[in-house]
Design an enzyme around this catalytic site. Structure first.
Site, PDB file in Angstrom:
ATOM      1  N   HIS A   1      20.521  77.473   3.289  1.00 12.00           N
ATOM      2  CA  HIS A   1      20.933  77.176   1.919  1.00 12.00           C
ATOM      3  C   HIS A   1      22.402  77.595   1.714  1.00 12.00           C
ATOM      4  O   HIS A   1      23.216  76.826   1.192  1.00 12.00           O
ATOM      5  CB  HIS A   1      19.989  77.909   0.952  1.00 12.00           C
ATOM      6  CG  HIS A   1      20.405  77.865  -0.477  1.00 12.00           C
ATOM      7  ND1 HIS A   1      19.785  77.073  -1.412  1.00 12.00           N
ATOM      8  CD2 HIS A   1      21.387  78.511  -1.151  1.00 12.00           C
ATOM      9  CE1 HIS A   1      20.365  77.234  -2.585  1.00 12.00           C
ATOM     10  NE2 HIS A   1      21.343  78.109  -2.460  1.00 12.00           N
ATOM     11  N   GLU A   2      22.745  78.789   2.172  1.00 13.38           N
ATOM     12  CA  GLU A   2      24.128  79.272   2.023  1.00 13.38           C
ATOM     13  C   GLU A   2      25.089  78.446   2.887  1.00 13.38           C
ATOM     14  O   GLU A   2      26.231  78.202   2.490  1.00 13.38           O
ATOM     15  CB  GLU A   2      24.237  80.756   2.392  1.00 13.38           C
ATOM     16  CG  GLU A   2      23.378  81.703   1.538  1.00 13.38           C
ATOM     17  CD  GLU A   2      23.568  81.517   0.043  1.00 13.38           C
ATOM     18  OE1 GLU A   2      24.691  81.183  -0.383  1.00 13.38           O
ATOM     19  OE2 GLU A   2      22.587  81.684  -0.707  1.00 13.38           O
TER      20      GLU A   2
ATOM     21  N   HIS B   1      26.336  75.557   0.935  1.00 15.02           N
ATOM     22  CA  HIS B   1      27.430  75.914   0.011  1.00 15.02           C
ATOM     23  C   HIS B   1      28.744  76.016   0.776  1.00 15.02           C
ATOM     24  O   HIS B   1      29.787  75.603   0.303  1.00 15.02           O
ATOM     25  CB  HIS B   1      27.153  77.272  -0.643  1.00 15.02           C
ATOM     26  CG  HIS B   1      26.073  77.242  -1.677  1.00 15.02           C
ATOM     27  ND1 HIS B   1      25.996  76.283  -2.656  1.00 15.02           N
ATOM     28  CD2 HIS B   1      25.022  78.074  -1.897  1.00 15.02           C
ATOM     29  CE1 HIS B   1      24.945  76.528  -3.412  1.00 15.02           C
ATOM     30  NE2 HIS B   1      24.336  77.599  -2.982  1.00 15.02           N
TER      31      HIS B   1
ATOM     32  N   GLU C   1      23.094  73.774  -6.361  1.00 14.71           N
ATOM     33  CA  GLU C   1      21.959  74.536  -5.831  1.00 14.71           C
ATOM     34  C   GLU C   1      20.847  73.614  -5.346  1.00 14.71           C
ATOM     35  O   GLU C   1      20.214  73.878  -4.324  1.00 14.71           O
ATOM     36  CB  GLU C   1      21.418  75.511  -6.885  1.00 14.71           C
ATOM     37  CG  GLU C   1      22.393  76.609  -7.287  1.00 14.71           C
ATOM     38  CD  GLU C   1      22.819  77.481  -6.113  1.00 14.71           C
ATOM     39  OE1 GLU C   1      22.079  77.581  -5.130  1.00 14.71           O
ATOM     40  OE2 GLU C   1      23.939  78.037  -6.179  1.00 14.71           O
TER      41      GLU C   1
HETATM   42 ZN    ZN Z   1      22.826  78.785  -3.720  1.00 19.84          ZN
END
Ligand code: ZN
Length: 423
Positions: free
Chosen positions: A278-279, A282, A358
Site C-alpha cells: 500500500h505504501e 503512494h 488511499e
Molecule cells: Zn495510505
C-alpha cells in the site's frame, strides 16, 4: 459593543459545541447498513463485546474533541483581538527592544505562549483520553517533551514567515498575497525535503528494519517497484502508542517509506507485506507531489481570500478588533484565524482527494500481494488497535477521514476475494 461581540462569539461557540454533542452522541447512527451485517467489515465479527463498546465510546469523544478544537482556536484569536491582547503584545514588544526584528520575535513569543496556554487543556484531555483507552502508551514527560518541540518548531517557522509577510504587506498592500505565495513555493519544498531528516527525528528514532528476516521480504517487494533499500525505515513508536501505522514522507533523495515498529511487531509477515505494498503505491505514484501541488494551488486561493477578508474585517470591525492597518503586526491573530477557517472549510475537499489516493493504494496493494485474507485481517487489526470506527457518521467522514472508512476498505477487499475465488 466589544463586550457584546465577545458574549455572542462565546455563545455561538457553545451552541456549535452543543450541536456536535447532539449530532455525535444522539443523532448519528454508527450501525452498519444491514447488507454488511455478518460480513468481514462488520466489527461484530472481529471485535469482542468490550472492544466494540470501547471503540464506539472512544470514537464519539475523539470526534467531539476534533470538532471543538479548531473553532476553539478561532474563538481564541477573536477574543485576543477584541480584548486588546494583540495590541498589548505589540506594546510590550516595542517597549522591550528598539530593533524591528526583535520586536516581531517578542510579539510572536507572547502570542505563541498564550495560544499554547489556551489550547493546552484540550490537548491534555485528548492525551489522557487516549491513555485511558490504552491507545497511547506515552508517559507524561515524553508527551510534554513532544508538546514543547511542537511549540518551538512552530515558533521558529513563524519567526521566518511573519517578518517577511508583514514586510510584503507594507511594500504592497494589494499584491502581498501573490508575492507571499510565490515565496511559499520554495519554502514548502525545502521544508518537505527536510521533514524526514531534520524534523521527524526530533520526535522519534528512525533506523533500518530490525527484523532481518522480515527485512529481506519487505525489501524484495520494494525492489519490485524500484524503491532503493535505503529508502525504507522503521520508527520506534511502541513507547508512545499501541496503534499501527505506516507512511511515505519526504521528497527527492529524502523520499522514504516508514513503518511503525508497532505494525511490524503486531502483524504477521503477509499482513505487513500488504501494508508495505500500500505504501509502495503512494511512493511510486508520487502522491506526495500531487499533495504538494494541490496544497500550493489551494494556498494561492487561500491567501487571496485571506487578503480580501482581512481588508473587509479591518474596514468593518477595525475599531472593535483594534486593527487600524492590515500591515500592522497587531492583525496577526486575524490572519491566523482566517487561515484556520479557510483550511477547515477546505478540508472536505482535501480529504476527498486523499481518500481517492488511499483507494488506489489499497487496490494496488491487493493486486501486488494477491492475499485478501492477510489484507482484510490487517485492516481488522488496525481498527482494533486504534479503536477506530468502522462506519463513521457522515460529518466525521467528510471533515476527518483522509482514508476511506474501514467499512469501504474491507468490503472492497472482500469483493476482490470473491472475484479471485471465481476465477
Ligand atoms: Zn495510505
Amino acid at each position: 459593543m466589544v463586550r457584546k461581540m465577545g458574549v455572542y462569539a462565546v455563545l455561538a461557540f457553545c451552541l456549535y459545541g452543543l450541536f456536535f454533542y447532539w449530532y455525535l452522541f444522539y443523532f448519528a447512527d454508527a450501525k452498519l447498513p444491514f447488507e454488511y451485517e455478518g460480513s468481514k467489515a462488520d466489527p461484530a465479527t472481529f471485535l469482542n463485546g468490550r472492544e466494540l463498546m470501547l471503540s464506539e465510546e472512544y470514537s464519539k469523544i475523539r470526534n467531539l474533541l476534533f470538532f471543538l478544537s479548531t473553532p476553539f482556536e478561532w474563538l481564541f484569536y477573536f477574543l485576543l483581538l477584541l480584548f486588546g491582547f494583540s495590541k498589548a503584545f505589540k506594546q510590550w514588544a516595542e517597549s522591550s527592544s528598539k530593533y524591528k526584528f526583535l520586536q516581531t520575535a517578542i510579539y510572536l513569543i507572547w502570542l505563541s505562549f498564550f495560544a499554547f496556554l489556551a489550547t493546552f487543556p484540550l490537548n491534555y484531555i485528548s492525551y489522557t483520553l487516549s491513555k485511558t483507552y490504552h491507545i497511547s502508551t506515552q508517559s507524561f514527560p515524553s508527551w510534554m517533551k513532544d508538546e514543547l518541540i511542537d511549540f518551538w518548531l512552530n515558533y521558529g517557522t513563524w519567526l521566518i514567515i511573519v517578518p517577511v509577510l508583514y514586510w510584503l504587506m507594507k511594500k504592497s498592500n494589494k499584491r502581498w498575497w501573490l508575492y507571499g505565495w510565490l515565496l511559499s513555493i520554495p519554502f514548502t519544498l525545502f521544508m518537505m525535503f527536510l521533514q524526514p531528516v531534520v524534523i521527524d527525528p526530533l520526535y522519534n528514532d528512525f533506523y533500518p528494519l530490525k527484523n532481518k528476516e522480515l527485512e529481506t521480504k519487505i525489501l524484495a517487494l520494494a525492489e519490485k517497484a524500484d524503491i532503493p533499500a535505503q529508502h525504507v525505515f522503521e520508527v520506534n513508536m511502541a513507547d508512545k502508542t499501541n496503534s499501527l501505522n505506516a507512511y511515505v514522507s519526504g521528497i527527492g533523495s529524502n523520499a522514504r517509506i516508514v513503518l511503525w515498529d508497532t505494525t511490524l511487531n503486531r502483524l504477521n509477515d503477509n499482513q505487513i507485506l500488504f501494508i508495505m505494498a500500500h505504501e509502495i503505491c503512494h511512493y511510486v505514484e508520487k502522491h506526495i507531489y500531487f499533495g504538494i501541488g494541490g496544497y500550493l494551488l489551494l494556498s494561492l486561493l487561500g491567501l487571496y481570500l485571506t487578503y480580501r477578508l482581512m481588508n473587509w474585517a479591518t474596514r468593518r470591525w477595525g475599531k472593535e478588533l483594534k486593527i487600524t492597518d492590515v500591515a500592522d503586526i497587531r492583525s496577526l491573530p486575524l490572519f491566523f484565524m482566517i487561515l484556520s477557517i479557510l483550511m477547515f472549510a477546505a478540508s472536505p475537499f482535501t480529504n476527498f482527494a486523499s481518500r481517492y489516493e488511499e483507494t488506489r493504494a489499497d487496490k494496488y496493494a491487493i493486486e501486488m500481494t494477491k492475499n485478501p485474507e492477510a489484507a482484510i485481517t490487517s485492516f481488522q487489526e488496525l481498527s482494533r488497535s486504534g479503536l477506530s470506527q468502522v462506519n463513521p457518521p457522515f460529518l466525521v467522514k467528510i471533515f476527518r477521514y483522509t482514508h476511506p472508512s474501514m467499512l469501504d476498505r474491507i468490503s472492497k477487499l472482500e469483493e476482490y476475494e470473491i472475484k479471485l475465488k471465481n476465477k
